[in-house]
Every structure is written in structure tokens, then in C-alpha cells.
Scaffold this active site. Structure first.
Site, PDB file in Angstrom:
ATOM      1  N   HIS A  12       0.800  -1.227   0.000  1.00  0.00           N
ATOM      2  CA  HIS A  12       0.000   0.000   0.000  1.00  0.00           C
ATOM      3  C   HIS A  12       0.839   1.288   0.000  1.00  0.00           C
ATOM      4  O   HIS A  12       0.815   2.055  -0.954  1.00  0.00           O
ATOM      5  CB  HIS A  12      -0.909   0.041   1.245  1.00  0.00           C
ATOM      6  CG  HIS A  12      -1.754  -1.171   1.460  1.00  0.00           C
ATOM      7  ND1 HIS A  12      -2.864  -1.480   0.695  1.00  0.00           N
ATOM      8  CD2 HIS A  12      -1.662  -2.162   2.384  1.00  0.00           C
ATOM      9  CE1 HIS A  12      -3.418  -2.593   1.153  1.00  0.00           C
ATOM     10  NE2 HIS A  12      -2.723  -3.033   2.160  1.00  0.00           N
TER      11      HIS A  12
HETATM   12  O1  RIB Z   1      -5.276  -0.270   4.765  1.00  0.00           O
HETATM   13  C1  RIB Z   1      -3.891  -0.215   4.501  1.00  0.00           C
HETATM   14  C2  RIB Z   1      -3.257   0.865   5.330  1.00  0.00           C
HETATM   15  O2  RIB Z   1      -3.463   0.566   6.704  1.00  0.00           O
HETATM   16  C3  RIB Z   1      -1.731   0.930   5.137  1.00  0.00           C
HETATM   17  O3  RIB Z   1      -1.290   2.252   5.323  1.00  0.00           O
HETATM   18  C4  RIB Z   1      -1.221   0.064   6.250  1.00  0.00           C
HETATM   19  O4  RIB Z   1       0.085   0.445   6.684  1.00  0.00           O
HETATM   20  C5  RIB Z   1      -2.210   0.371   7.342  1.00  0.00           C
HETATM   21  O5  RIB Z   1      -1.813   1.590   7.967  1.00  0.00           O
END
Ligand code: RIB
Ligand code: CA
Length: 311
Positions: free
Chosen positions: A241
């Protein structure tokens, strides 16, 4: 001229990879790293941010502790994804670099006031508590923000912490509402795009094959981090992500999306934290965010691997 950024983060393995990418890339200048409570509590996200800066050989980076809980709700964490430490996978040494004494929110305010207007990009990788608190405490700084490039939200990919909401927005929906209504240029990396940036086995092996400590760490973090998503989505790897935020600053052409209206659900328990994106323009609500939907995954991982290899 490198782009000045503040990284606001809740490390988390994917946050850690994003920080490494930023510190390895001459296109960005990291003015500071501000930890926020999210994946794990604040004391751990602050510790993890320092561990990652030292892994990058950058104990000079200023790391701050920000807010330890969301604006209105109790903190919701994600140890089930990131492990108890938030950086599970490899065993990491405790950091020796210090945490700055200044509160992270005051660092954000002070930096926006002292840098030329429109010259600092905010890169939130976790719940938006610190950003919203800075905007509420010092409304004069909002107009000085160049752009907010954040990981959060989802539309076609719906939720990963509830059926309706993505974790970062779910943890602090009131903070997200403040940020999305701030009027500043916002670029969003939602699950719609991050779920297309999967850490497949060849990509993880490419990190390991770098033969460097950072390369090995990234491979071991993704090995750990992906078990949750592979089980949940049956996908061929975990969505990486947060590095999408930094990759966008370096090579924006890797990403595509639509400039649409995005509003945040804050009232309903059932859909708290949902990012209601008017993707098909069915309302006359003014567009307020560039909502990304696609990424050149090969190009993304080539960039990431090459840059991590520089550390
Ligand atoms: O949903 C994914 C996000 O939530 C990413 O930033 C992961 O690190 C968590 O913070
Ligand atoms: Ca994160």
C-alpha cells in the site's frame, strides 16, 4: 530541485518500505517523519520509524511522535496484519537515534509556516489524526500545503477492516473528513490501486537478490505481511500500500485515476470511514481528490527494487 515532504506514518511493514523508498530517492527531501497511532500504538510506531531510518543509514532524519489516538474514537490497531511489534518478520535491533522533543503536530505546523507557501507536500501513510489536528490547531497553515498525497480509502475494492472501510480512514474518520474538506490538492492511493501492487514471489525474490540488509529486510517484511492478505484475498501476494504514495512523487505516470468528489462517512456505525467516491459523477458535488485506480505494477516494482538497492 527535490520535492520537500513530511511523511506521517504508522509503521507497519508497508510504511517502512515507503520510508526506505523516500530516503533512497533524490527526487524527494524528507523534512521529517511524524509517527501516528494506527497499525500499532504510538510508542511502537515512533520506535519503528527510527528503526527504519537507521536501516536506511539516516539517523540524521528528524522523527517525531504525533497523536496517540484518533480525534473522537478509541484507537483501533492492526496487529493481526502487522504483528505485535508492527514490524514483525525479521528481528530488528532497538533504535539508538532519538525522538525529537517537539510534538509531531507542532513540527508540521512550524514547518508549513517556515517553508515557502506551496513548497511542502504532506504524505500521510496512516490515520489522518496528525494532519487534521495541525489544520484545526493552526488553520493558517492549510493554504500553505502544496499537496496531500495519502494512502487510504477504497471504492471498488470496498473495505479491509470493515466491509465498507479501509483501515487508515476507519481509524479516524473525523480526521479524514477535515482533510478531505481542507480545499487543498489531494491525491489518494486507495485499495483500488494498492491491490494491484502485489508482492508476488518473483518480486519478493528481487528484493532478497539485492544482497543488502535493506533488501533482505524488505523481503522478510513482505513475507510476513503478505500472509494475511493472501489468506484473505487468495491473492498472489500482499498489496504494498504505502510505497504507492512515494512512487507517485517520483514517477506519477505510473498511476492513473479520476478527479472526483470524495466524502467520508462519519455518522453511521455500519459504514463508518467509508470513502464515498462519486466515480461516475452522479452528483454535482465538487471534485476534491485525484482518486487513483490503476498502476503499472511492473514499473512500480522496478522503481522500488532499484531504489532500495541504492541503500
Ligand atoms: O489499509 C492499509 C493501510 O493501513 C496501510 O497504510 C497500512 O500500513 C495500514 O496503515
Ligand atoms: Ca500505514
Amino acid at each position: 530541485m527535490p520535492r520537500k515532504i513530511i511523511i506521517d506514518t504508522d509503521p507497519g511493514q508497508d510504511d517502512a518500505v515507503a520510508i526506505l523508498l523516500a530516503l533512497a530517492s533524490p527526487e524527494v527531501e524528507v523534512l521529517g517523519v511524524v509517527a501516528v497511532a494506527g497499525n500499532v500504538p504510538l510508542d511502537l510506531t515512533t520506535k519503528n520509524a527510527r528503526i527504519v531510518c537507521e536501516l536506511a543509514g539516516r539517523p540524521d532524519i528528524k522523527v517525531f511522535a504525533g497523536c496517540d489516538r484518533p480525534l473522537r474514537h478509541e484507537l483501533v490497531t492492526a496487529e493481526h496484519v502487522h504483528g505485535k511489534t508492527g514490524l514483525d518478520g525479521p528481528v530488528m535491533p532497538d533504535p539508538s537515534m532519538p525522538v525529537e522533543h517537539q510534538h509531531g503536530v507542532d513540527f508540521i505546523i512550524e514547518t508549513l509556516r517556515s517553508e515557502p507557501p506551496g513548497s511542502v507536500t504532506l504524505c500521510p501513510l496512516g490515520p489522518l489524526t496528525n494532519i487534521a489536528t495541525a489544520f484545526e490547531k493552526a488553520p493558517d497553515v492549510v493554504a500553505r500545503v502544496q499537496e496531500i498525497v495519502l494512502m487510504g480509502g477504497a471504492y471498488f475494492q470496498v473495505g479491509n477492516i470493515t466491509p465498507a472501510a479501509e483501515f487508515n480512514i476507519y481509524v479516524d474518520p473525523e480526521a479524514a473528513e477535515i482533510v478531505f474538506k481542507s480545499g487543498r490538492p489531494i491525491t489518494v492511493m486507495p485499495l483500488d490501486v494498492t491491490h494491484k501492487a502485489l508482492t508476488t514471489a518473483p518480486r519478493v525474490e528481487a528484493f532478497r537478490a539485492l544482497g543488502t540488509e535493506p533488501g533482505r529486510m524488505v523481503a522478510e517484511w513482505t513475507d510476513f505481511f503478505e500472509r494475511f492478505d493472501k489468506e484473505k484475498y487468495g491473492s498472489a501476494g500482499a498489496p504494498l500500500h504505502d510505497p504507492c504514495v512515494i512512487a507517485y512523487l517520483i514517477r506519477p505516470e505510473l498511476f492513473s485515476g479520476r478527479h472526483v468528489n470524495v466524502e467520508i462517512e462519519t455518522q453511521s456505525e455500519l459504514t463508518r470511514g467509508m470513502t464515498v467516491a462519486d466515480w461516475w459523477h452522479v452528483t454535482d458535488r465538487a471534485p476534491n481528490a485525484m482518486f487513483m485506480g490503476d498502476v503499472d505494477a511492473e514499473g512500480f516494482f522496478d522503481l522500488l527494487t532499484e531504489r532500495i538497492g541504492r541503500l
